[in-house]
Structures are given as C-alpha cells and as structure tokens.
Design a protein around this motif. Structure first.
Motif: not given
Length: 373
Positions: A136-142, A230-237
């Motif tokens: 998963e990718v989460f993006i908050d550009p501003d 601002r950005i983050n990444f998640s992995r669901v397992e």
C-alpha cells in the motif's frame, strides 16, 4: 463500502472486532467509548518520521515489475519495514523495502516483498485488496493531512485506490470512485503464485504514478527540486495454513508492516508519515525544514483540545485552560510562540518560531498549513 469494512479501514485494520466497534463510537459525539478510543489511538506522535531522498531520472523506465534495470540500480533502497507500532512490537519476519525515482510526469515506486508463499485471490479493481496480502502507498503531497491518496495492490496486480478529503477520525469517508488515472503498475513473482507445493522468494511491485492524477480540485501537485511530500508504505501480511493444497488464512488479525512506523495501529494519521524529498542533485542530504520541526507543538494543542471538549462539551479559548505554555523551547534552542483562537465548536492555533518566517496553523479537524507571510 459496507460499514464493517469502513470501520476496519479507519482503524488500520489490525484491530479486534471489539475495538473496531469502539471506533464507531468515535463518530458519535459525547460517548464514553469515543473518549477512550480517541485517547488510546490518537495520542500525540513522539516518534521520528523516516525520510527518503528521491532522485530525478532521465532514463526510461519500463513498468514490468522487474526492478533490475539500470535506472533502479541508481536508486537507494529504503530502510527495512518495521511493525506499524514500531519498536513496541517484534521486527517483521519477512523483509520489505522500497525505492523511488521521479521525472517530469511520474513518481516511480519499486517495492520488494520477501515471501516464501506468494498468493492472491482478488481480481477486480477497487475490491478491498487488503483481504489479500498487499502493498500500500499513502501520499499527502502538500502535507496538510487532508486531501490525500491511498493505492493498494496485491500479487495479482489488482489495484484499489481511493481519495480522502480528511482522515476518518475527523469524519472523512473513503472516495472509492476516485481512480489514479494514468497509473501504470506491474508485479513480478520470483517463484510461482498460488502454488503451495513450492517455496517462493519474493514478489516485486513497480508503479508509475502520474502527478496529474494527484491534482484534485484543479490543484497541481507537480514536484520540483527540493519539494517535500509526506508519504508512507504499508504491507499487509496474513498468516496462512496449507489445507487441501490451498492457502487458508488463519483466524487472527493480519500483520501490518510499514516503512515509517505510526506507533499506533492506524495508517490514517498522515502527520506520522515519512518525508519524501525530491531533488535534481546527486548526493543530496535530507534536512527537515525549520517550520516542520514546530508542528509537534501544534499537535499537542490539537490533542489537548479534543480531550478538553470531551470533558467540557466545548473547546478551550485559551492555552492556560489546556495547561500549555505560550512559549516553547525547541530541541535546538529555538523559541516558539503558540497562539489560540476558539469558539465552543471550532478552534485555530498557530505557532511562530525564531528560526522560520511566517506561521504554521492547525484547526479542529487536524488540518495543518503553513503561511510564509
């Protein structure tokens, strides 16, 4: 989405049904359960977000899921993912890393997910992808914590994407009818998918996300040199068993492994995400802007206001009522000044500092913005 699905998404998904039900209470003003859940889940962030310096590329990148081509060799890997709660939980048993590049049209993302048993079941776009193992990718550009994007993908290259006007905690709803128009994605499996009889190595993800797709309300989000997102990444397992030649999920919550730990089981707290610095220069060192270092003080005001309103039925109209001093001293000796304006149902706080011009603001919905004037 169904109500039960929505509750799980707003709580980061790894909660028991009892806790997920408690989050429904968060949407109902004045209940004891909402106060308890809010207190546990949205305390001020005391961690240090990770950062990634993203280099500009002039090379052509073929989106095929195979991330061994020359352009990617020049991009550094991120740190290994950790549990969503950070060091409070054991390190993930499987390695996950990302790397990024950018050009005038796209943000490129590559991910490597170590996996001895690659499987997937979901084939339809905008299916709730985290019911499979996913990335998963989460993006908050501003960086305002509002108007941000989420993209999920499984090992079958099935995508779910959505737009959030504001976080769930502030009454936001997932806009699943939003699509990342023009996105290109691919997955490569180093092994065989949906074959329990062998052992796989990993699956790799490749994405090209067009800036044009992230331009909501006609607002351009095209980066340039020294732009900060601002950005983050998640992995669901999911933990699985093999029964009758098929993968079967165990009856327990999924694992949530992330790049920049949230320290709570919730991805929808964008102020806790990592920083993405775009650069056109080689060997660029990351330096957090001075105004960013002031933001945690505003989140203390935000949190104290939520507690105050739950106790008194209204927001405090002065900092003294929140037991927060107007003057604050930063870790590097900076002097910050907090100010607060409020009515019973709204508030706006701002902070100024000796090491940056202008002011940073936060309101009752947790929207943060910077005014350089």
């Amino acid at each position: 989405m169904k109500n039960e699905t929505r509750c799980r998404r707003q709580t980061g998904r790894s909660l028991t049904s009892k806790m997920a039900a408690g989050m429904v209470g968060l949407m109902l003003a004045g209940t004891a359960s909402s106060a308890q859940i809010f207190s546990d889940a949205f305390r001020p962030f005391t961690g240090v977000p990770r950062h990634y310096v993203c280099y500009q590329t002039t090379d052509s990148i073929q989106i095929d899921g195979n991330i061994t081509e020359g352009a990617w060799e020049k991009a550094p890997w991120s740190e290994d993912f950790k549990d969503i709660e950070g060091d409070a939980k054991p390190a993930p048993r499987l390695r996950t890393r990302v790397k990024m590049l950018w050009d005038s049209q796209y943000l490129y993302i590559a991910a490597s997910l170590e996996e001895p048993h690659v499987w997937g079941t979901l084939l339809n776009h905008d299916t709730i992808i985290f019911q499979d193992n996913d990335f998963e990718v989460f993006i908050d550009p501003d960086g305002k914590t509002h108007q941000y994007y989420e993209i999920e993908i499984n090992a079958l290259n099935t995508v779910m994407d959505l737009f959030m006007v504001k976080p769930y905690r502030n009454g936001g709803l997932a806009m699943l009818n939003w699509d990342t128009k023009g996105i290109r994605t691919a997955v490569h499996v180093n092994g065989t998918i949906n074959n329990p009889s062998d052992t796989d190595k990993e699956w790799t993800v490749e994405m090209a996300i067009p800036y044009s797709a992230l331009s909501f309300f006609d607002k351009a989000q095209r980066p340039s040199d020294n732009t900060l997102w601002r950005i983050n990444f998640s992995r669901v397992e999911w933990d699985t068993d093999i029964k009758n030649g098929a993968y079967v999920k165990q009856r327990k919550p999924e694992n949530n492994w992330v790049w920049s730990p949230q320290n709570i089981i919730n991805m929808h707290a964008p102020e806790r995400w990592g920083y993405l610095l775009f650069t056109t220069k080689e060997h660029t060192a990351f330096q957090l802007p001075a105004a960013e270092e002031a933001r945690p003080y505003l989140w203390k005001v935000y949190w104290a206001q939520q507690q105050y309103r739950q106790a008194h039925g209204r927001y405090a109209n002065n900092l003294a009522a929140l037991q927060i001093p107007e003057k604050q001293r930063g870790s590097k000796g900076q002097t910050y000044t907090l100010r607060l304006e409020a009515t019973s149902s709204q508030f706006n706080a701002n902070i100024t500092g000796t090491d940056f011009t202008g002011a940073v603001y936060i309101d009752q919905e947790g929207k943060v913005y910077y005014n350089s004037k």
